[in-house]
Design an enzyme around this catalytic site. Structure first.
Site, PDB file in Angstrom:
ATOM      1  N   HIS A 109       0.855  -1.178   0.000  1.00  9.17           N
ATOM      2  CA  HIS A 109       0.000   0.000   0.000  1.00  9.17           C
ATOM      3  C   HIS A 109       0.891   1.227   0.000  1.00  9.17           C
ATOM      4  O   HIS A 109       1.957   1.215   0.607  1.00  9.17           O
ATOM      5  CB  HIS A 109      -0.890   0.006   1.250  1.00  9.17           C
ATOM      6  CG  HIS A 109      -2.040   0.936   1.146  1.00  9.17           C
ATOM      7  ND1 HIS A 109      -1.944   2.265   1.458  1.00  9.17           N
ATOM      8  CD2 HIS A 109      -3.316   0.738   0.717  1.00  9.17           C
ATOM      9  CE1 HIS A 109      -3.112   2.836   1.239  1.00  9.17           C
ATOM     10  NE2 HIS A 109      -3.958   1.940   0.783  1.00  9.17           N
TER      11      HIS A 109
ATOM     12  N   ASP B 279      -7.960  -5.535   0.241  1.00 12.70           N
ATOM     13  CA  ASP B 279      -8.465  -6.353  -0.858  1.00 12.70           C
ATOM     14  C   ASP B 279      -8.050  -7.810  -0.787  1.00 12.70           C
ATOM     15  O   ASP B 279      -8.543  -8.627  -1.556  1.00 12.70           O
ATOM     16  CB  ASP B 279      -7.992  -5.760  -2.195  1.00 12.70           C
ATOM     17  CG  ASP B 279      -8.759  -4.505  -2.525  1.00 12.70           C
ATOM     18  OD1 ASP B 279      -9.940  -4.455  -2.164  1.00 12.70           O
ATOM     19  OD2 ASP B 279      -8.176  -3.587  -3.117  1.00 12.70           O
TER      20      ASP B 279
END
Ligand code: ACO
Length: 435
Positions: free
Chosen positions: A311, A369
């Site tokens: 991320h 996710d």
């Protein structure tokens, strides 16, 4: 310098000795930002930050992330507490208005959303223009953009009441638009919204029910859906939110801005990652293939990434991924799915990656996710709808950030500059007329 004077940083151009004092603006929490707005005027230089990793593009009171500590706060409230005790619509109210609602305010907000769940009947015709095998993200991108052709009475972005109604319309209609995109791909009749159901229940109903059969809402799945929506509701100035803000900064109407956000969300580096995770798990197939796959991920020339990992901001476990992992187990238990091969594969992949020097050294942890795809698949939702669900949830964040921007007196059109590395001026070559 007096101790009350604001802190500054000084930027000096070494060979000229010219310098500029850059004010450091403090936030409530988190790092201060260097205010470089006068830098070009004073020194004639721009700052350079491709990907905006070190640039704050706006001031916001909505969401705070501490990526090193794995903290996510909405209006100050930790995501773990909201996911446990709140509902998606209450979080929507919080993001839009800044405070949690009283019982009366919540009732009024809930009623306002329910009143707007239907779409203009003519909008149905739009779906027929798409191929049945169109990706539902392509469909919702088009249909949401088309809302501005239907709701002329709420398009004045400078009118607070228009902004309020547009926000209600977008939040209320997205589940209807999204579930119709799904129904269209199946060739099934569109289900009209049922306003006696909660937001998450109604969404499940419109996606899964058919007119010929009674549809039973499973409360565990409805709660899981509500939680998935909460976890995706907002995430500060990510790519799609920044897209919405940039589009909105021109004065474009909110339906057009949200359509732009949907387009930006679609990519596999952003909202498309949940779909990519399942494709990746299917490609790996069995746990014995994991080491070979990890070796490909680590090979710089392969261009293979461990989807659902890493991320831009989190250099720790994404707090949403932890909640998602728990919810995943709840859903699989409720559905009686024991020993789900995909979940087993995902957990083994996660275990190996969390101990592998490549991922540890680069601080690559599971993001939201990594598990969401497995839950959604277990709930019977096809892979192509995963990013669409994300878009339904994130509409709340996009609308809140757009509204905040429109109410900010210092907002100007977004217009980044560049480092130009092309040709300097040159003359057009005069060629002989006929050769
Ligand atoms: N697998 C393998 N290596 C990775 C991964 C990954 N998933 N993510 C980053 N890296 C490596 C890069 O190769 C790079 O290595 P290097 O320094 O040796 O060149 C380093 O880690 C930094 O990567 P960047 O691409 O510079 O990091 P950035 O912040 O730009 O990217 C992103 C963040 C796009 C999320 C990236 O981690 C990624 O592609 N992840 C997979 C896709 C994904 O899961 N996206 C969902 C994000 S969350 C969301 O939108 C809801």
């Amino acid at each position: 310098m007096s101790s009350n004077a604001p802190a500054t940083a000084t930027i000096r151009i070494d060979d000229t000795g010219r310098e500029s004092a850059v004010p450091l603006l403090p936030g409530t929490i988190g790092p201060a930002v260097a205010d470089i707005r006068k830098l070009y005027g004073e020194l004639g230089i721009f700052t350079y930050d491709p990907g905006y990793g070190g640039t704050a593009a706006c001031e916001s009171k909505i969401t705070y992330i501490d990526g090193d500590a794995g903290v996510l706060l909405h209006r100050g409230y930790p995501i773990e507490q909201l996911a446990e005790h709140s509902t998606f619509l209450e979080v929507a109210y919080l993001l839009l208005n800044g405070e949690l609602p009283s019982a009366g305010q919540m009732q009024e907000f809930d009623r306002g959303i329910r009143l707007h769940t239907m779409v203009h009947e003519q909008l149905r015709q739009f779906y027929n223009g798409f191929r049945r095998d169109a990706h539902p993200m392509a469909v919702i991108c088009g249909v949401v953009g088309a809302l501005s052709a239907f709701y002329h009475d709420s398009l004045d972005v400078n009118n607070p009441e228009h902004r309020r109604i547009s926000a209600f319309r977008l939040i209320a209609k997205l589940p209807t638009i999204a579930s119709w995109a799904f129904k269209y791909s199946l060739g099934q009749p569109f289900m009209y919204p049922r306003n006696d159901l909660s937001y998450a229940e109604n969404f499940l109903y419109m996606m899964n029910a058919v007119p010929s059969e009674p549809y039973q809402i499973n409360p565990v799945l409805a709660r899981a859906m509500d939680r998935i929506l909460i976890l995706h509701a907002d995430h500060e100035q990510n790519a799609s939110t920044s897209t919405v803000r940039l589009a909105g900064s021109t004065g474009a109407n909110p339906f057009a801005c949200i359509a732009a956000g949907i387009a930006s969300l679609w990519g596999p580096a952003h909202g498309g990652a949940n779909e990519a995770v399942l494709k990746m798990l299917a490609e790996i197939g069995t746990p014995d293939a994991i080491p070979g796959f990890i070796a490909r991920v680590k090979d710089k020339n392969s261009n293979v990434r461990l989807m659902g990992f890493g991320h831009r901001v989190y250099k720790n476990y994404d707090p949403r991924a932890k909640i998602m992992q728990r919810t995943c187990h709840e859903v699989l238990t409720e559905l009686g799915i024991t020993g789900d091969p995909l979940l087993d594969l995902a957990m083994e992949l996660e275990r190996i990656a969390l101990h592998d020097e490549y991922f540890v050294g680069k601080k690559l942890y599971p993001n939201v996710d990594f598990y969401s795809g497995i839950i959604l698949k277990a709930m019977g939702i096809p892979t192509s709808m995963f990013t669409v669900l994300f878009a339904v949830a994130r509409t709340v964040g996009w609308v809140s950030q757009w509204k905040e921007m429109m109410e900010d007196p210092s907002q100007r059109i977004g217009r980044p500059r560049q480092l130009y590395t092309g040709h300097a001026r040159r003359d057009y070559p005069m060629r002989a007329a006929a050769e």
